[in-house]
Design a protein around this motif. Structure first.
Motif, PDB file in Angstrom:
ATOM      1  N   GLN A  70       0.845  -1.189   0.000  1.00  0.00           N
ATOM      2  CA  GLN A  70       0.000   0.000   0.000  1.00  0.00           C
ATOM      3  C   GLN A  70       0.887   1.248   0.000  1.00  0.00           C
TER       4      GLN A  70
ATOM      5  N   SER B 208      -8.624   2.363  -4.975  1.00  0.00           N
ATOM      6  CA  SER B 208      -8.734   1.398  -3.880  1.00  0.00           C
ATOM      7  C   SER B 208      -8.817   2.068  -2.518  1.00  0.00           C
TER       8      SER B 208
ATOM      9  N   SER C 195      -8.151  -3.038   1.407  1.00  0.00           N
ATOM     10  CA  SER C 195      -7.492  -4.146   2.100  1.00  0.00           C
ATOM     11  C   SER C 195      -7.835  -4.169   3.586  1.00  0.00           C
TER      12      SER C 195
ATOM     13  N   THR D 150      -7.236  -1.807   5.551  1.00  0.00           N
ATOM     14  CA  THR D 150      -6.108  -1.155   6.211  1.00  0.00           C
ATOM     15  C   THR D 150      -6.324   0.357   6.081  1.00  0.00           C
TER      16      THR D 150
ATOM     17  N   GLN E 130       1.422  -4.521   5.170  1.00  0.00           N
ATOM     18  CA  GLN E 130       2.263  -5.594   4.619  1.00  0.00           C
ATOM     19  C   GLN E 130       3.721  -5.437   5.059  1.00  0.00           C
TER      20      GLN E 130
END
Lengths: 110, 120
Positions: free
Chosen positions: A1, A27, A96, A98, B62
């Motif tokens: 990201q 997104s 996501s 997040t 991530q």
């Protein structure tokens, strides 16, 4: 990201208006109306100024406003005051599940 | 009033692990996510991850997956963030912050921040 894209710096004189942009993708900024803006003075924790694109929490002056078009959100500060000099960060929820922040913009009041 | 109070500053050596706490008060602990956000010296804000205090579920960026562990103690309304295999570039102020669970809302309030210095 990847981080959202903000200008590194903006400046304005007292009484003027400035706008800070925050560019994301389809997104995050483009997909959700969950964009918020934070003001941070040196050595202090961030403080929310705008949430859900354009809503102001109680206690935040109505000189602060937010908007969004496509993948870009914007924070506008009208009637600049000396105390507005700070760093500003945008944030967005993402697909996501997040969150992501912008790189930050340093506002200088001339 | 709603408040998040973090543990104090720490100095760690490269390769060590770090554990920072965030104690919540003034609201129902299990009704809000707690997030961790860090800020390197002169750098911007970086979202690290979150924990749902209700079930203990976590999600992280991530970049930090495999290195960050978030836990909670519902008996003391405290959340913990552990970061392993510390590197010099992990030197930062680490903040905890709250968002609603039902709607992906804004971060408010924030903890006071915990300065972590990684130095040999």
């Amino acid at each position: 990201q990847s981080a959202l894209t903000q200008p590194a710096s903006v400046s304005g004189s007292p009484g003027q208006s400035i706008t800070i942009s925050c560019t994301g993708t389809s997104s995050d900024v483009g997909r959700y109306n969950y964009v918020s803006w934070y003001q941070q003075h040196p050595g202090k924790a961030p403080k929310v100024m705008i949430y859900d694109v354009s809503n102001r929490p109680s206690g935040v002056p109505d000189r602060f406003s937010g908007s969004k078009s496509g993948n870009t959100a914007s924070l506008t500060i009208s009637g600049l005051q000396a105390e507005d000099e700070a760093d500003y960060y945008c944030s967005s929820f993402t697909s996501s599940t997040t969150w992501v922040f912008g790189g930050g913009t340093k506002l200088t009041v001339l | 009033q709603v408040q998040l109070v973090q543990s104090g500053a720490e100095v760690k050596k490269p390769g060590a692990s770090l554990k920072v706490s965030c104690k919540a008060s003034g609201y129902t602990f299990t009704s809000y996510y707690i997030h961790w956000v860090r800020q390197g010296p002169g750098q911007g804000l970086e979202w690290m991850g979150l924990i749902n205090p209700s079930g203990g579920n976590t999600n992280s960026a991530q970049k930090f997956q495999g290195r960050v562990t978030m836990t909670r103690d519902t008996s003391t309304s405290t959340v913990y963030m552990e970061l392993s295999s510390l590197r010099f570039e992990d030197t930062a102020v680490y903040y905890c912050a709250r968002t609603e669970i039902v709607v992906p809302s804004w971060f408010d309030p924030w903890g006071q921040g915990t300065l972590v210095t990684v130095s040999s």
